[in-house]
Every structure is written in structure tokens, then in C-alpha cells.
Design a protein around this motif. Structure first.
Motif, PDB file in Angstrom:
ATOM      1  N   ILE A  71      22.954  55.283 -36.720  1.00  0.00           N
ATOM      2  CA  ILE A  71      21.743  55.024 -35.935  1.00  0.00           C
ATOM      3  C   ILE A  71      21.182  53.651 -36.292  1.00  0.00           C
ATOM      4  N   PHE A  72      20.981  52.800 -35.303  1.00  0.00           N
ATOM      5  CA  PHE A  72      20.371  51.496 -35.515  1.00  0.00           C
ATOM      6  C   PHE A  72      19.654  51.066 -34.242  1.00  0.00           C
ATOM      7  N   THR A  73      18.749  50.109 -34.400  1.00  0.00           N
ATOM      8  CA  THR A  73      17.982  49.574 -33.278  1.00  0.00           C
ATOM      9  C   THR A  73      18.275  48.094 -33.154  1.00  0.00           C
ATOM     10  N   GLU A  74      18.604  47.658 -31.954  1.00  0.00           N
ATOM     11  CA  GLU A  74      18.902  46.241 -31.740  1.00  0.00           C
ATOM     12  C   GLU A  74      17.625  45.404 -31.819  1.00  0.00           C
ATOM     13  N   VAL A  75      17.755  44.218 -32.379  1.00  0.00           N
ATOM     14  CA  VAL A  75      16.653  43.258 -32.458  1.00  0.00           C
ATOM     15  C   VAL A  75      16.797  42.273 -31.301  1.00  0.00           C
ATOM     16  N   ASP A  76      15.728  42.067 -30.572  1.00  0.00           N
ATOM     17  CA  ASP A  76      15.762  41.156 -29.426  1.00  0.00           C
ATOM     18  C   ASP A  76      15.978  39.715 -29.894  1.00  0.00           C
ATOM     19  N   VAL A  77      16.846  39.019 -29.167  1.00  0.00           N
ATOM     20  CA  VAL A  77      17.157  37.617 -29.471  1.00  0.00           C
ATOM     21  C   VAL A  77      16.759  36.768 -28.263  1.00  0.00           C
ATOM     22  N   PRO A  78      15.983  35.696 -28.459  1.00  0.00           N
ATOM     23  CA  PRO A  78      15.612  34.820 -27.326  1.00  0.00           C
ATOM     24  C   PRO A  78      16.845  34.225 -26.654  1.00  0.00           C
ATOM     25  N   GLN A  79      16.859  34.260 -25.342  1.00  0.00           N
ATOM     26  CA  GLN A  79      17.987  33.717 -24.590  1.00  0.00           C
ATOM     27  C   GLN A  79      17.852  32.199 -24.453  1.00  0.00           C
ATOM     28  N   PRO A  80      18.900  31.446 -24.796  1.00  0.00           N
ATOM     29  CA  PRO A  80      18.842  29.978 -24.662  1.00  0.00           C
ATOM     30  C   PRO A  80      19.108  29.548 -23.217  1.00  0.00           C
ATOM     31  N   ILE A  81      19.066  28.251 -22.984  1.00  0.00           N
ATOM     32  CA  ILE A  81      19.382  27.691 -21.665  1.00  0.00           C
ATOM     33  C   ILE A  81      20.871  27.887 -21.381  1.00  0.00           C
ATOM     34  N   THR A  82      21.197  28.335 -20.185  1.00  0.00           N
ATOM     35  CA  THR A  82      22.586  28.562 -19.801  1.00  0.00           C
ATOM     36  C   THR A  82      23.254  27.253 -19.387  1.00  0.00           C
ATOM     37  N   ASP A  83      24.370  26.932 -20.006  1.00  0.00           N
ATOM     38  CA  ASP A  83      25.167  25.748 -19.679  1.00  0.00           C
ATOM     39  C   ASP A  83      24.318  24.475 -19.611  1.00  0.00           C
ATOM     40  N   PRO A  84      23.697  24.074 -20.716  1.00  0.00           N
ATOM     41  CA  PRO A  84      22.812  22.907 -20.686  1.00  0.00           C
ATOM     42  C   PRO A  84      23.535  21.591 -20.404  1.00  0.00           C
ATOM     43  N   LEU A  85      24.837  21.521 -20.719  1.00  0.00           N
ATOM     44  CA  LEU A  85      25.588  20.275 -20.539  1.00  0.00           C
ATOM     45  C   LEU A  85      26.429  20.272 -19.269  1.00  0.00           C
ATOM     46  N   GLN A  86      26.375  21.363 -18.481  1.00  0.00           N
ATOM     47  CA  GLN A  86      27.213  21.485 -17.281  1.00  0.00           C
ATOM     48  C   GLN A  86      28.678  21.233 -17.641  1.00  0.00           C
ATOM     49  N   PHE A  87      29.131  21.911 -18.704  1.00  0.00           N
ATOM     50  CA  PHE A  87      30.445  21.646 -19.288  1.00  0.00           C
ATOM     51  C   PHE A  87      31.548  22.292 -18.444  1.00  0.00           C
ATOM     52  N   LYS A  88      32.650  21.571 -18.309  1.00  0.00           N
ATOM     53  CA  LYS A  88      33.805  22.090 -17.588  1.00  0.00           C
ATOM     54  C   LYS A  88      35.077  21.534 -18.204  1.00  0.00           C
ATOM     55  N   ASP A  89      36.002  22.446 -18.552  1.00  0.00           N
ATOM     56  CA  ASP A  89      37.341  22.014 -18.948  1.00  0.00           C
ATOM     57  C   ASP A  89      38.312  22.578 -17.923  1.00  0.00           C
ATOM     58  N   GLN A  90      39.167  23.531 -18.283  1.00  0.00           N
ATOM     59  CA  GLN A  90      40.006  24.176 -17.269  1.00  0.00           C
ATOM     60  C   GLN A  90      39.176  25.128 -16.407  1.00  0.00           C
ATOM     61  N   LYS A  91      38.095  25.644 -17.001  1.00  0.00           N
ATOM     62  CA  LYS A  91      37.153  26.503 -16.288  1.00  0.00           C
ATOM     63  C   LYS A  91      35.745  26.020 -16.576  1.00  0.00           C
ATOM     64  N   ARG A  92      34.830  26.422 -15.747  1.00  0.00           N
ATOM     65  CA  ARG A  92      33.424  26.142 -16.016  1.00  0.00           C
ATOM     66  C   ARG A  92      32.931  27.065 -17.133  1.00  0.00           C
ATOM     67  N   TYR A  93      31.971  26.545 -17.889  1.00  0.00           N
ATOM     68  CA  TYR A  93      31.425  27.306 -19.016  1.00  0.00           C
ATOM     69  C   TYR A  93      30.867  28.662 -18.568  1.00  0.00           C
TER      70      TYR A  93
END
Length: 315
Positions: A71-93
Motif C-alpha cells: 500500500i502506497f500513495t503517489e506524490v503529485d509531481v508538477p508537470q514541466p513544459i512539453t517539448d520546450p526545444l521543439q526537438f526532432k531526430d528520427q521522430k518528434r519528441y
């Protein structure tokens, strides 16, 4: 149209044909090649029952085995900005993130939870190597900060299970900035006089090793885990020399003073309980205790009969 050939025979074959065994019922040990039944393997925390090889385990399965009653309870984690660098290699981030989320069933590479082990409340964080190699991105940095803040708030020790290939290249310099961020967060624990215990699992490499994975008050590792900054192949190609046998493995690092303990996964829970209670100045944990008998059980116990006097024959 021959209905016997086209209809009857296929129907008979489908009824009496041998059913195939689902692939997920058995797992093959990477070390010794033994085929292990999935329930037996899960009950042994993904450790081979034949050779003791430690296979990968998800943070949820690890926490289920670690915490009292699972039995455990998850601790909420703040969500960061999604794909801040608009990174792409063979696929998009974002495409890589969606594929990793679908594969693991988790939102990111680290899970933070709170609960009790051996009736001792703790905060625990674990990395998932199957999620993009457990790479350290902004979310992982936020997760460690959230775990440290929660530990200070509740005055509990923090236990961290590391497993990573290093920083996440899709976030560039922002991923490298998690090294000083997590270091400062762990300093909060030291100032609050709270234990910080690190369990290094296979593999722990790169910027993770260079930051929060090596800052524990107690450094424990699972057997034969690879722990390093640069891998052995990179070092061999650089210095053009053959490295010693077992170089950068847990047992080698224990012999050279970089680790305090090397403990099997199946014994890790008892080891952590002992160390945490020792660091907190608590008495040793009770391995098992029986509930007090109820009033009904006490009343049902038969009273002791007095010893009968035996007649002696006067002679």
C-alpha cells in the motif's frame, strides 16, 4: 464448390488444433537462459530463481514489494513544459513520449510515493529504465524536488532507486540543469537532519551518477549493477587499454569504497528497514507480532483441572 474441403475440414482443424501457449506466461533469464514461469518470477521480484540474476522491475512492482501490504500513495509531481526545444531526430519528441507512455503505462520516468515499511513512514522515488532509458529530464528533476519537499514537510527519510542512462538529450541544456537543481533539493534533507538513502540499480550512468545518485548518506546497490559516468567501452576506446574484470560493477565499486552495501533485491526491504530505523534512532523493527486475544477467546479457554488425589493402600 467443395464444401467439405472449404468448410468442414477447416472447422474440424480449428476445433482440434493444439492451442498455442501465450508468450507472456514464460520469461527467459538473460544470464543463464532458464525459462521462468511469470508468477514465480513476479513473486521473486524479477530475480532469477536459478542463478540470482536481477532483471528489470517497474517502479510500481518495486513499491508493491517494498511498502507494508503493498500500500502506497503517489506524490503529485508538477508537470514541466512539453517539448520546450521543439526537438526532432528520427521522430518528434512528443511522439517518443507517447510511445514510452504506451509501453510502460506511466506518464514519465520517475514515480514518487509515500507509505510505510516495517511500520516506518518514508518517501520513496524510483526511476523506470524502460521509459526512454530512465533519462533525466525536467520531470525527473521536479519529481526529486517534490520528494525532498514532501520528506521535509512530513519529517520522513527519502529512499531513491536510481536507474538511468543519463540526461535526456531531447531537452538539451534543460536536462543538464536538473543536476544542480536536485543537488540543492537534497541539501534540504541534510539541513532537516533527515536520512537520504540511495539504492543504485542496473544501470545507473551519466549525469544521474554525477548528481543525486551518489549523494546518499548510505549507498546501496543491487548485485552486478553497472554504475558509472562514462561506460567501460568508451573508457577502453579512450585510454586504449583493457579494463579489469567486473570494472564499474557493484561488487568492484564496493571493494574500492564507493558503495556501502551490495544487497539482493529480495533482501532489500529488511535491509532498508534496519538502516532507516538505525539512522532515525528508533528501536529495531518487530519482525512479527500476534494480536491480543479477544474476550471471547479468553472465556473459551478451559480452566485447569486440579490434580486428583490417589488413594494409597495401607499396608
Amino acid at each position: 464448390m467443395n464444401w467439405i474441403t472449404n468448410y468442414v475440414r477447416p472447422r474440424i482443424n480449428s476445433i482440434f488444433s493444439r492451442r498455442e501457449v501465450p508468450e507472456n506466461l514464460w520469461s527467459k533469464c538473460d544470464e543463464c537462459g532458464t525459462m521462468l514461469f511469470h508468477r514465480e518470477l513476479k513473486d521473486n521480484q524479477n530475480v532469477c530463481t536459478n542463478c540470482g540474476h536481477h532483471m528489470a522491475i517497474s517502479p510500481r512492482d518495486r513499491f508493491t514489494a517494498l511498502f507494508d501490504g503493498g500500500i502506497f500513495t503517489e506524490v503529485d509531481v508538477p508537470q514541466p513544459i512539453t517539448d520546450p526545444l521543439q526537438f526532432k531526430d528520427q521522430k518528434r519528441y512528443p511522439e517518443r513520449m507517447k510511445a514510452a507512455q504506451k509501453k510502460t503505462g506511466e506518464m514519465e520516468a520517475m514515480l514518487v510515493a509515500e507509505g510505510e515499511i516495517g511500520r516506518t513512514p518514508i518517501i520513496a522515488a524510483a526511476q523506470d529504465f524502460s521509459f526512454m532509458g530512465g533519462s533525466m529530464g525536467m520531470f525527473v528533476g521536479n519529481a526529486i524536488i517534490a520528494a525532498a519537499e514532501r520528506a521535509v514537510e512530513l519529517h520522513r527519510p527519502l529512499v531513491l532507486f536510481s536507474a538511468a542512462g543519463g540526461a535526456r538529450m531531447q531537452e538539451g541544456i534543460l536536462s543538464l540543469m536538473q543536476m544542480p537543481r536536485t543537488t540543492v533539493a537534497l541539501q534540504m534533507l541534510k539541513e532537516a537532519d533527515l536520512p537520504y538513502i540511495v539504492v543504485l540499480t542496473h544501470p545507473t550512468t551519466g549525469g544521474v551518477t554525477a548528481s543525486y545518485a551518489m549523494l546518499g548518506d548510505v549507498q546501496i546497490s543491487e548485485p552486478n549493477a553497472l554504475i558509472c559516468f562514462a561506460g567501460p567501452r568508451v573508457i577502453e576506446q579512450t585510454i586504449r587499454e583493457k579494463l579489469p574484470e567486473g570494472f564499474q560493477r557493484a561488487e568492484y565499486l564496493l571493494d574500492h569504497g564507493m558503495l556501502d552495501r551490495v544487497t539482493k533485491r529480495t533482501e532489500m526491504r529488511d535491509e532498508l528497514i534496519t538502516i532507516i530505523r538505525m539512522l532515525l534512532g528508533l528501536s529495531p523493527a518487530i519482525k512479527g507480532d500476534l494480536p491480543a486475544p479477544s474476550a471471547t477467546e479468553q472465556a473459551a479457554e478451559p480452566a485447569a483441572e486440579p490434580e486428583s488425589e490417589t488413594a494409597t493402600d495401607p499396608a
